[in-house]
Design an enzyme around this catalytic site. Sequence first.
Site, short mmCIF file in Angstrom:
data_model
loop_
_atom_site.label_atom_id
_atom_site.label_comp_id
_atom_site.label_asym_id
_atom_site.label_seq_id
_atom_site.Cartn_x
_atom_site.Cartn_y
_atom_site.Cartn_z
N CYS A 215 -6.65 -3.17 -6.49
CA CYS A 215 -5.50 -2.43 -7.01
C CYS A 215 -4.39 -3.38 -7.48
CB CYS A 215 -5.02 -1.42 -5.98
SG CYS A 215 -4.15 -0.05 -6.75
N ARG B 263 0.17 3.98 -9.41
CA ARG B 263 0.98 4.55 -10.51
C ARG B 263 0.79 3.75 -11.80
NH1 ARG B 263 4.36 8.00 -7.91
NH2 ARG B 263 5.03 7.34 -5.85
N HIS C 290 -9.98 1.54 -4.50
CA HIS C 290 -10.03 0.98 -3.14
C HIS C 290 -11.41 1.23 -2.53
CE1 HIS C 290 -5.65 0.26 -2.64
NE2 HIS C 290 -5.57 1.20 -3.56
N GLU D 194 -12.77 -0.11 -0.17
CA GLU D 194 -12.76 -0.25 1.30
C GLU D 194 -12.77 1.10 2.02
OE1 GLU D 194 -10.31 -1.08 -0.73
OE2 GLU D 194 -8.32 -0.62 0.09
N1 GLN Z 1 1.74 -0.86 -7.02
C1 GLN Z 1 0.55 -0.70 -7.79
C2 GLN Z 1 0.50 0.66 -8.48
O1 GLN Z 1 1.19 1.57 -8.10
C3 GLN Z 1 -0.69 -0.93 -6.98
C4 GLN Z 1 -0.88 0.04 -5.87
C5 GLN Z 1 -1.92 -0.41 -4.88
O2 GLN Z 1 -2.19 -1.59 -4.73
N2 GLN Z 1 -2.47 0.53 -4.14
O3 GLN Z 1 -0.25 0.84 -9.40
#
Ligand code: GLN
Length: 532
Positions: free
Chosen positions: A383, A464, A508, A510
């Site tokens: 992410c 986001r 994710h 995981e």
């Molecule tokens: N801050 C980033 C976003 O909102 C990544 C979020 C994350 O790592 N879960 O896209």
Amino acid sequence: MVKYIFVTGGVLSGLGKGITTASIGLLLKGMGYSVTAIKIDPYVNVDAGTMNPYMHGEVFITDDGGETDLDIGHYERFLETSLSKEHNITTGKIYLEIITKERRGDYLGQTVQIIPHVTDEIKSKIREVAKKTSVDIVLVEIGGTVGDIEGLPFLEAARQMRLEEGPTNSVFVHVVLIPRLSSTGEFKTKPAQHSFQELRRIGIQPDVIVARSDSPIDSNVRKKLALFGNVGIDEVVNSYDVDPVYDVPRLLKEQGLDRALARKLALEYRDPDLGKWLDFVERYKKASKTVSIAMVGKYTALRDSYLSIIEALKHAGAYLGARPNLVWIESSDVEQGKVDPESSIESVDGAVILPGFGVRGVEGKIAVIKALREREKPVLGICFGLQLMVVEFARNVIGLNGAHTTEVDPNTPHPVVDLLESQKTVVARGGSMRLGALPIMIRKGTLAYRVYGAEVVYERHRHRYHINPQYLSKFEEFGFIVSGFSPEGYPEIMELTSQRFYFGTQAHPEFRSRPLNPSPVFVQFLRTALRG
Ligand code: GLN
């Protein structure tokens, strides 16, 4: 008829009630009963999504986009099942519901009170899960510690449920910490005794006591707990620290917790079949190869912030016969010049660039990413991890000076990571990200395709921002290709073709990794790292 097991905690929180609950679930499942679990969190937040992981630990994402407590992750891993957001009940959720009803006029003429309205709402939420899942047994873990003001309505609801469901359809398991004095090595039961009293004061008599300790307690301590807890000696079990936590079910079974619960619930006893589970634990314990993995993030002081990632590495490790040795790199320390990015990764076999939000530590992370890329170490970006790999690549390989994510620098000349279109009009912060299990279309002939072996996969999301598609041709020109897309055409997975494993995902993986079914992404990452 469905049966309920309520799990409460005494002395202090963070005792491992979640592991105890999940382990009980696994034992009952091994007996052939169908089981599900609910976590109650007495805080006023509607969900864990608006809380800092530094205080609360990771936010666990469910398939249906729930931002839940990390104990839901334990349940999913131990029970090998996917749960929905209804399995995490908070004070915030209960009150939101009640106040909405009150404003609508549903209680017209009545005085809305903790008892019966709040307790009724709690009971109905628990019973809704029982009904929807139609299982034999529902485990209900009540977060926090007995005696907390905020937990009272939930304990009262549990007390009422015992009365309504009957004693053989509901049992109370009380998990207590038995501290040991370092000066004498003596185990002390006094705090546990106080918690039994506190429970009785609110009308709950535990049926089973789980004593948590750092090492095995002796029979005198056990007798004392039975006496003060007002239970039989067979109803006290000792859950001392074991590694891995996946070994707790065996520990509890050896002490007869499965029999005690079957007895209390008037269930036919069958010897739990834990075959494959025990094989996994053995594989984990016997893993002889070591592999050193850098964990690059900003919440490294609280390891629970990255719990599912740590577990996913363990699952993949056991699968490959390797024990991952985690080397934590605090990105803020790198940013402040306290840690040198080059030397921090010198001896590691691979690195995970951890997810996250906000400005702190970002330049530190980017510096470490650069060092990793230049040395061609296997890298898995998750992410925010992927997003910063993209920023680093844009600046240092493509030469886009000042490239950034607009999350950190809204005025960057090269917004290589930008707000999702769907997020541009979003104002409210709670539950408003792109959440839950969503499809990813995998491009054939890529590493991602070799990893997943499928054209469409589902992984869980929480973000986001996204990789700006306007820059894709530039990235691809330099070999940093997109190997997975969302149905709307957003980049989901990127990989550097010139390296063995330089791989980032917006999702994710995981959250879907299980002891008996490790995430293929983590397996491939670790396999490459093991090759050295
Ligand atoms: N801050 C980033 C976003 O909102 C990544 C979020 C994350 O790592 N879960 O896209």
